[in-house]
Design an enzyme around this catalytic site. Sequence first.
Site, PDB file in Angstrom:
ATOM      1  N   HIS A 103      58.638 -32.934  54.151  1.00 55.22           N
ATOM      2  CA  HIS A 103      57.623 -33.169  53.124  1.00 55.22           C
ATOM      3  C   HIS A 103      57.122 -34.599  53.058  1.00 55.22           C
ATOM      4  O   HIS A 103      55.961 -34.847  52.759  1.00 55.22           O
ATOM      5  CB  HIS A 103      58.155 -32.759  51.745  1.00 55.22           C
ATOM      6  CG  HIS A 103      57.130 -32.897  50.666  1.00 55.22           C
ATOM      7  ND1 HIS A 103      57.072 -33.980  49.825  1.00 55.22           N
ATOM      8  CD2 HIS A 103      56.086 -32.099  50.338  1.00 55.22           C
ATOM      9  CE1 HIS A 103      56.042 -33.825  49.004  1.00 55.22           C
ATOM     10  NE2 HIS A 103      55.431 -32.703  49.290  1.00 55.22           N
ATOM     11  N   HIS A 161      56.568 -22.101  49.436  1.00 56.66           N
ATOM     12  CA  HIS A 161      56.407 -23.550  49.359  1.00 56.66           C
ATOM     13  C   HIS A 161      57.648 -24.257  49.922  1.00 56.66           C
ATOM     14  O   HIS A 161      58.708 -24.223  49.322  1.00 56.66           O
ATOM     15  CB  HIS A 161      56.189 -23.917  47.893  1.00 56.66           C
ATOM     16  CG  HIS A 161      55.975 -25.366  47.635  1.00 56.66           C
ATOM     17  ND1 HIS A 161      56.889 -26.150  46.969  1.00 56.66           N
ATOM     18  CD2 HIS A 161      54.936 -26.171  47.954  1.00 56.66           C
ATOM     19  CE1 HIS A 161      56.422 -27.378  46.873  1.00 56.66           C
ATOM     20  NE2 HIS A 161      55.248 -27.436  47.461  1.00 56.66           N
TER      21      HIS A 161
HETATM   22 CA    CA Z   1      52.843 -29.243  50.990  1.00 61.12          CA
END
Ligand code: CA
Length: 313
Positions: free
Chosen positions: A50, A8
């Site tokens: 992000h 992630h």
């Molecule tokens: Ca993501």
Amino acid sequence: MRPVVIAHRGASGYLPEHTRPAKVLAHVMGADFLEQDIVATRDDELNVAHDIYIDTVTDVAEKYPGRQREDGRFYARDFDLAEIRRLTAWERMRLDGSAVYPDRYPIRTGHFKIHTLIEEMQLLNRLNAATGRTVGIYPEIKHPAWHQQEGLDMSPLVLEQILEFSGSDNTELVFVQCFDDVEVRRLKGELACPWPLVQLIGKNAWNEAPTDYDEMRTAEGLARVAEVADGIGPNLDHLYVRTASGLESSGLVETAYELGLVVHPYTFRKDDLPDGFDSLEELVKFCAIDLEVDGVFTDFTDQVVAYLDEYAG
Ligand code: CA
């Protein structure tokens, strides 16, 4: 089968998210996929980052004072790639300047940089070739409706770049993910995305997309998802309920499996555990053994790989 491990934002528990060192580390730690969040610059380059904002992960406020919008935020979309390359990337901060994860890489330190999707895919190709371990990509199209308002139809551009990296027949090495269900439907239909699609399931309060996630988690909602997507990416606390006898499945995973969807929940963090769990090990064990999920998004690739080898190897 052992669930796949999706790094992630890279090995973001150890190094600032989405930086090249974080991706290299996740590769070495044994990730099956590296995740890319994708946002566009003013000159329509695709960055791996992000947020549409860059002020909580870079020194943009210091380098480009006065370039914020009326809401006080600095947007990637207001800078050319060449300008973004001059920024130093940092461990994630809150808007008040404090660390989101105090035990992680110290904020405002290091010489990290933001890079593009193409650069990350090139790096990954090199790492795969050099190590003989084939790690895939897991790009997320961030805020497609917002990017449309900003004058960029991002999805076709993303698909074009992935095609260049992997070819359309390499379907085990790519997942394309998005929170926006209208865009997932469009990716499958109009854009004929050749790779598996994962519908992310968020919370309505986040305002991630104009999507009703409460409705999406019902059997009818999931059936509609299954018309176009190959899997779901639910939040961890969508997966279970607390009962007198402990934690039990909410039924979401079972319903998804009946519909033929894979389930890749997010986000497995040792320093931000969901309610009801005391350790990352306990969480991984529950999800892998009790729920039998197909994959996990984690900030701590090495630890999750170790626990999965132990419990689901
Ligand atoms: Ca993501």
